[in-house]
Design a protein around this motif. Structure first.
Motif, PDB file in Angstrom:
ATOM      1  N   ILE A 611     -75.743  83.625 121.580  1.00  0.00           N
ATOM      2  CA  ILE A 611     -74.334  84.012 121.549  1.00  0.00           C
ATOM      3  C   ILE A 611     -74.245  85.509 121.825  1.00  0.00           C
ATOM      4  N   ASP A 612     -73.401  85.897 122.740  1.00  0.00           N
ATOM      5  CA  ASP A 612     -73.113  87.318 122.895  1.00  0.00           C
ATOM      6  C   ASP A 612     -71.633  87.492 123.196  1.00  0.00           C
ATOM      7  N   ALA A 613     -71.080  88.602 122.759  1.00  0.00           N
ATOM      8  CA  ALA A 613     -69.642  88.832 122.877  1.00  0.00           C
ATOM      9  C   ALA A 613     -69.352  90.300 123.134  1.00  0.00           C
ATOM     10  N   ASP A 614     -68.206  90.544 123.703  1.00  0.00           N
ATOM     11  CA  ASP A 614     -67.678  91.896 123.900  1.00  0.00           C
ATOM     12  C   ASP A 614     -66.224  91.842 123.460  1.00  0.00           C
ATOM     13  N   GLU A 619     -57.645 100.217 120.958  1.00  0.00           N
ATOM     14  CA  GLU A 619     -57.923 101.197 122.004  1.00  0.00           C
ATOM     15  C   GLU A 619     -59.161 102.016 121.678  1.00  0.00           C
ATOM     16  N   GLN A 620     -59.470 102.162 120.395  1.00  0.00           N
ATOM     17  CA  GLN A 620     -60.584 103.010 119.986  1.00  0.00           C
ATOM     18  C   GLN A 620     -61.846 102.228 119.598  1.00  0.00           C
ATOM     19  N   PHE A 621     -61.708 100.995 119.155  1.00  0.00           N
ATOM     20  CA  PHE A 621     -62.841 100.274 118.574  1.00  0.00           C
ATOM     21  C   PHE A 621     -63.212  99.042 119.407  1.00  0.00           C
ATOM     22  N   SER A 622     -64.518  98.833 119.552  1.00  0.00           N
ATOM     23  CA  SER A 622     -65.009  97.604 120.175  1.00  0.00           C
ATOM     24  C   SER A 622     -66.375  97.264 119.586  1.00  0.00           C
ATOM     25  N   ILE A 623     -66.722  95.986 119.630  1.00  0.00           N
ATOM     26  CA  ILE A 623     -68.036  95.544 119.164  1.00  0.00           C
ATOM     27  C   ILE A 623     -68.642  94.625 120.215  1.00  0.00           C
ATOM     28  N   ARG A 624     -69.982  94.659 120.298  1.00  0.00           N
ATOM     29  CA  ARG A 624     -70.701  93.808 121.242  1.00  0.00           C
ATOM     30  C   ARG A 624     -71.885  93.155 120.518  1.00  0.00           C
ATOM     31  N   SER A 656     -96.913  81.626 119.695  1.00  0.00           N
ATOM     32  CA  SER A 656     -97.153  83.019 119.358  1.00  0.00           C
ATOM     33  C   SER A 656     -96.063  83.931 119.923  1.00  0.00           C
ATOM     34  N   PHE A 657     -95.790  85.010 119.187  1.00  0.00           N
ATOM     35  CA  PHE A 657     -94.868  86.081 119.599  1.00  0.00           C
ATOM     36  C   PHE A 657     -93.492  85.542 120.007  1.00  0.00           C
ATOM     37  N   SER A 658     -93.001  84.593 119.236  1.00  0.00           N
ATOM     38  CA  SER A 658     -91.703  83.973 119.518  1.00  0.00           C
ATOM     39  C   SER A 658     -90.878  83.926 118.239  1.00  0.00           C
ATOM     40  N   PRO A 659     -90.170  85.020 117.914  1.00  0.00           N
ATOM     41  CA  PRO A 659     -89.375  85.037 116.681  1.00  0.00           C
ATOM     42  C   PRO A 659     -88.238  84.025 116.736  1.00  0.00           C
ATOM     43  N   ASP A 660     -87.943  83.417 115.600  1.00  0.00           N
ATOM     44  CA  ASP A 660     -86.879  82.415 115.520  1.00  0.00           C
ATOM     45  C   ASP A 660     -85.487  83.037 115.501  1.00  0.00           C
ATOM     46  N   VAL A 661     -85.399  84.310 115.118  1.00  0.00           N
ATOM     47  CA  VAL A 661     -84.100  84.976 115.010  1.00  0.00           C
ATOM     48  C   VAL A 661     -84.175  86.356 115.663  1.00  0.00           C
ATOM     49  N   ILE A 662     -83.218  86.640 116.552  1.00  0.00           N
ATOM     50  CA  ILE A 662     -83.057  87.966 117.144  1.00  0.00           C
ATOM     51  C   ILE A 662     -81.556  88.267 117.139  1.00  0.00           C
ATOM     52  N   ILE A 663     -81.157  89.339 116.469  1.00  0.00           N
ATOM     53  CA  ILE A 663     -79.739  89.685 116.354  1.00  0.00           C
ATOM     54  C   ILE A 663     -79.546  91.153 116.714  1.00  0.00           C
ATOM     55  N   GLY A 664     -78.543  91.429 117.513  1.00  0.00           N
ATOM     56  CA  GLY A 664     -78.224  92.812 117.864  1.00  0.00           C
ATOM     57  C   GLY A 664     -76.727  93.044 117.848  1.00  0.00           C
ATOM     58  N   ASN A 665     -76.339  94.311 117.799  1.00  0.00           N
ATOM     59  CA  ASN A 665     -74.921  94.634 117.833  1.00  0.00           C
ATOM     60  C   ASN A 665     -74.721  96.076 118.279  1.00  0.00           C
ATOM     61  N   MET A 666     -73.623  96.316 119.006  1.00  0.00           N
ATOM     62  CA  MET A 666     -73.182  97.662 119.353  1.00  0.00           C
ATOM     63  C   MET A 666     -71.752  97.818 118.852  1.00  0.00           C
ATOM     64  N   PHE A 667     -71.547  98.768 117.957  1.00  0.00           N
ATOM     65  CA  PHE A 667     -70.203  99.068 117.460  1.00  0.00           C
ATOM     66  C   PHE A 667     -69.796 100.417 118.033  1.00  0.00           C
ATOM     67  N   THR A 668     -68.715 100.438 118.825  1.00  0.00           N
ATOM     68  CA  THR A 668     -68.322 101.645 119.551  1.00  0.00           C
ATOM     69  C   THR A 668     -66.969 102.151 119.069  1.00  0.00           C
ATOM     70  N   TYR A 669     -66.908 103.452 118.864  1.00  0.00           N
ATOM     71  CA  TYR A 669     -65.659 104.122 118.475  1.00  0.00           C
ATOM     72  C   TYR A 669     -65.389 105.226 119.486  1.00  0.00           C
ATOM     73  N   MET A 670     -64.206 105.184 120.125  1.00  0.00           N
ATOM     74  CA  MET A 670     -63.802 106.192 121.106  1.00  0.00           C
ATOM     75  C   MET A 670     -62.539 106.887 120.619  1.00  0.00           C
ATOM     76  N   PRO A 671     -62.686 107.992 119.884  1.00  0.00           N
ATOM     77  CA  PRO A 671     -61.492 108.703 119.396  1.00  0.00           C
ATOM     78  C   PRO A 671     -60.681 109.316 120.525  1.00  0.00           C
ATOM     79  N   SER A 672     -61.336 109.565 121.660  1.00  0.00           N
ATOM     80  CA  SER A 672     -60.635 110.077 122.838  1.00  0.00           C
ATOM     81  C   SER A 672     -61.335 109.552 124.071  1.00  0.00           C
ATOM     82  N   GLU A 673     -60.721 109.778 125.222  1.00  0.00           N
ATOM     83  CA  GLU A 673     -61.245 109.220 126.465  1.00  0.00           C
ATOM     84  C   GLU A 673     -62.612 109.772 126.822  1.00  0.00           C
TER      85      GLU A 673
END
Length: 782
Positions: A611-614, A619-624, A656-673
């Motif tokens: 699952i991945d999302a954007d 206007e200032q906040f987004s998560i991925r 081998s070398f195959s994790p069952d769980v991989i989770i990531g996230n990017m939380f972005t804040y843009m106070p100005s352009e």
């Protein structure tokens, strides 16, 4: 009476100011042909629409001044200020974008949302935010199902990535459609492409088998890189960054822009240096990129050369558990010049031609030259191990060389209409490589032996020819189909002896047929479903042949996905089932140069949900966010142990070398352009370093880990000297976690004379990654 007149005047004024008008328009190309589906955006009103079949559109807006932005795939985006106090009609003419011809470079191996393939894209803008010296695998770490690592622990030098548990030997990489994986080892050595991210326009990571591609088949993913596009305007750019472990990057870029509207010359010079987190694990990477291009309305010709020269101190041996606890930054190597030295240069020529509105072609030529060695000190060695060039129990220093040449020819044609997108092509590559070792010093050389005499030599030749045809086609207004067939024919020969002074005489031929098909169902303008089935086959690599593995592997890949794309939210989710026959799984052990040893697992599978999302919250906040949950199993896995001749069954074990769980996230804040803060997090679950699932011992486990980074970007736009000044900062591992993301595991028997003796011993090695560290940089553009 005066009050009544006043209120009447006020009421009339409100009506006039609140009055709305209709803006009508039409979007056409330079031939006055309509562009249906063009996107129209009114920036001030945050309102938009799309052009109808005739290229026409209409918008109801209050009286005022607006900036209207018109965009259409394959054409340059146009912005125009419109001021009106009455119903108005405007015509917009869009000109073709040269990037359309650029995309032909990779169209044969890339997909879009109409194709039932699981993929993610990363743009130049996204890459630039964290491009402060770390290699491409590290920059891709936050993409779905990706795990990255580095020998030196700081993301510079020898770096690695895996996707869905498949390591780099099973990830097909192309640069402008040209295969990049080493023809013999199948590996991808990013250390030879220092700062290549600075010359990357965009990239696409396809997970699973993906679409037919050039080069070796994809068993975990395909990474398609498109280098810098032709710049319309001239520019110069200077980038410098500095950080922990004496890491620094210096980059100079330039472009002439289009001279006489047709010719552009652009280039880059870079130097990256880092001492590494691990003691003395330095990396000194010098690289360049140069392109000359000619474009007109229907033609793009590009001549490109790029390459690099690297020197790195060895850190591939890792640490034992005891060493890790004593000092996680120590390096077991003590010889001053235990270094890897390699130079690789690429020369590409691309000719893209748009024949008419439906047909386009691409011809590509490539030559890659690679040459280099690594130097090692060996203590008290026996004469037969070095071709009897030394006497027994002698200290010796050797250099082990690779010298290779790689030629590629690609030809693709593309036929595209509103209903059909058909691509067919061929690819031919020819590789020759010499492997040899020299004694450059010996404490006690044998009689009549000279310095630089060779103690082993083998040569290799590999040819790879493939032909494919694939099409996306409309079945109904909502349902489209996809069909893709590929034939691949591989010939591989070697002759001579290996560094272990044993013969390597291979004469192998492989003929593979790789069909793929699927469907995409468009629920509405925002939602679609897709499903696909693909077959892939892949030959063993050189190390496999050296270890007696000669059986190719086969994969059947099933994908089922849903895509949502709305104004403020994008979601991709998919389920995959990858069923393998004779999968070449990592045993956990390394050979004497740090390469991972593989063995066939007769039957195995990977089943997962991604699952991945954007999501734009405001206007200032987004998560991925992205998440991958999987189970990765060898079916009825068996081993020989303790001198027994009969295999012992361990049942179903974890790959081998195959994790069952991989989770990531990017939380972005843009106070100005011009200011952006991004908080990045990554969690990787427990991994096994063998295929035994701890059935022999519990030392084959890598613990789960969680890391967090902060990325800050600030752009200062100026009107003098520089067009802009961009300040960047990256703090990695802000919570100072002491973690290990990669390692190795091996078993051996100390007494084979008694088959009933339980004498299996085991060991493990670990690659510690850096604790809290930082990089800061500034880019001057003029």
């Amino acid at each position: 009476m005066k009050k009544n007149i006043f209120f009447l005047f006020l009421f009339t004024s409100i009506l006039v100011n609140a009055q709305t008008f209709t803006l009508k328009g039409k979007v056409v190309d330079q031939n006055n042909e309509s562009l249906p589906g063009a996107t129209i955006l009114v920036k001030e009103a945050k309102k938009g629409t799309s052009a109808d079949f005739n290229g026409a559109f209409s918008l109801i807006l209050p009286k005022g001044k607006y900036t209207i932005q018109i965009s259409f795939i394959g054409y340059k985006t146009v912005s125009k200020e419109v001021s009106f106090i009455k119903n108005d009609e405007v015509k917009f003419t869009l000109l073709p974008d040269s990037t359309v011809l650029e995309e032909v470079l990779v169209s044969a191996v890339r997909v879009n949302a109409d194709v039932p393939v699981t993929f993610s894209n990363l743009s130049k803008k996204e890459i630039a935010k964290r491009n402060l010296g770390q290699d491409i695998p590290i920059l891709l770490n936050y993409m779905p199902s990706v795990v990255s690592s580095s020998d030196a622990g700081a993301g510079v030098g020898y770096t690695y990535m895996s996707v869905r548990g498949s390591n780099s030997e099973r990830i097909n990489v192309t640069v402008n459609g040209i295969p990049y994986n080493d023809a013999e080892s199948h590996g991808t050595f990013w250390v030879n492409l220092g700062d290549f991210a600075s010359s990357t326009e965009n990239l696409q990571l396809q997970r699973g088998v993906g679409t037919s591609t050039n080069g070796s088949g994809a068993f975990g993913a395909s990474l398609n890189i498109l280098t810098d596009a032709v710049s319309e305007e001239s520019f110069g750019e200077i980038s410098n960054s500095f950080g922990s472990f004496n890491t620094r990057k210096h980059t100079v870029k330039f472009s002439t822009g289009k001279v006489n509207d047709h010719i552009e010359i652009a280039g880059r010079l870079s130097n990256i240096y880092s001492d590494g987190y691990v003691d003395r694990a330095f990396a000194d990477l010098k690289s360049y990129y140069l392109q000359g291009s000619y474009t007109d309305e229907n033609t793009l010709i590009k001549a490109i050369t790029f390459g690099g020269k690297e020197k790195t101190y060895q850190a591939w041996e890792g640490l034992t558990k005891t060493q890790l606890e004593e000092d996680r930054r120590q390096n077991p190597y003590t010889y001053d010049n235990e270094t890897d030295n390699y130079e690789q240069n690429h020369y590409q020529l691309h000719w893209n031609e748009k024949l008419n509105e439906s047909w386009s072609t691409n011809v590509a030529l490539n030559y890659t030259k690679g040459s280099g060695y690594f130097e090692q000190f060996k203590e008290e060695r026996d004469a037969p191990d070095y071709g009897n060039l030394i006497k027994d129990e002698t200290d010796v220093i050797v250099r082990r060389w690779l010298d290779n040449d790689f030629y590629v020819f690609n030809f693709n044609t593309n036929y595209k209409t509103d209903k059909v997108n058909f691509i067919t092509g061929i690819s031919y590559s020819h590789y020759t490589g010499d492997h040899f070792g020299e004694v450059i010093w010996g404490e006690d050389l044998a009689p009549n032996v000279n310095i630089r005499d060779r103690y082993y030599f083998s040569d290799a030749k590999k040819t790879d020819f493939s032909a494919f045809a694939k099409a996306t086609f409309s079945i109904t207004d909502k349902l489209s189909g996809y069909a893709d067939i590929q034939g691949r024919f591989v010939s591989y020969q070697t002759a001579g002896i290996t560094n272990d002074i044993v013969p390597i005489n291979v004469d192998a031929n492989f003929n593979f047929f790789n069909p793929k098909f699927g469907f995409t169902y468009k629920i509405n303008e925002s939602n679609n479903l897709y499903t696909s089935f693909a077959v892939a086959n892949r030959e063993p690599n050189r190390n496999d042949f050296e270890n007696g593995v000669t059986t190719p592997e086969t994969l059947h890949d099933f994908e089922l996905g849903w895509r949502l794309k709305d104004e403020n939210i994008k979601i991709n989710t998919n389920i995959y089932y990858m069923d393998y026959k004779n999968q070449l799984v990592l045993t956990g052990a390394l050979d004497d140069v740090g390469q991972q040893i593989r063995a066939n697992s007769e039957s195995s599978y990977r089943l997962g949900l991604e699952i991945d999302a954007d999501i734009r919250l405001s206007e200032q906040f987004s998560i991925r966010p992205n998440a991958a949950f999987s189970t990765n199993k060898n079916r009825d896995f068996s081993i020989l142990r303790d001198g027994n001749k009969t295999p012992q069954s361990l049942g179903d074990t974890d790959i081998s070398f195959s994790p069952d769980v991989i989770i990531g996230n990017m939380f972005t804040y843009m106070p100005s352009e011009n200011l952006q803060f991004t908080f990045l997090t990554k969690y990787v679950g427990q991994q096994f370093m063998s295929n035994f699932s701890s059935a022999i011992s519990d030392t084959d486990v890598l613990d789960s880990y969680f890391t967090s980074d902060i990325n800050i970007v600030y752009e200062l736009k100026t009107t003098t000297v520089f067009k802009s000044v961009v300040f960047s900062a990256l703090v990695n591992n802000i919570f100072n976690a002491e973690y290990v993301d990669r390692g190795y595991y091996y078993t051996y028997d100390d007494d084979w004379s008694d088959p009933n003796a339980i004498t299996t011993l085991d060991g493990a090695g670990y690659y510690p990654q850096a604790t809290r560290n930082f990089l800061v940089g500034v880019t001057l553009r003029f």
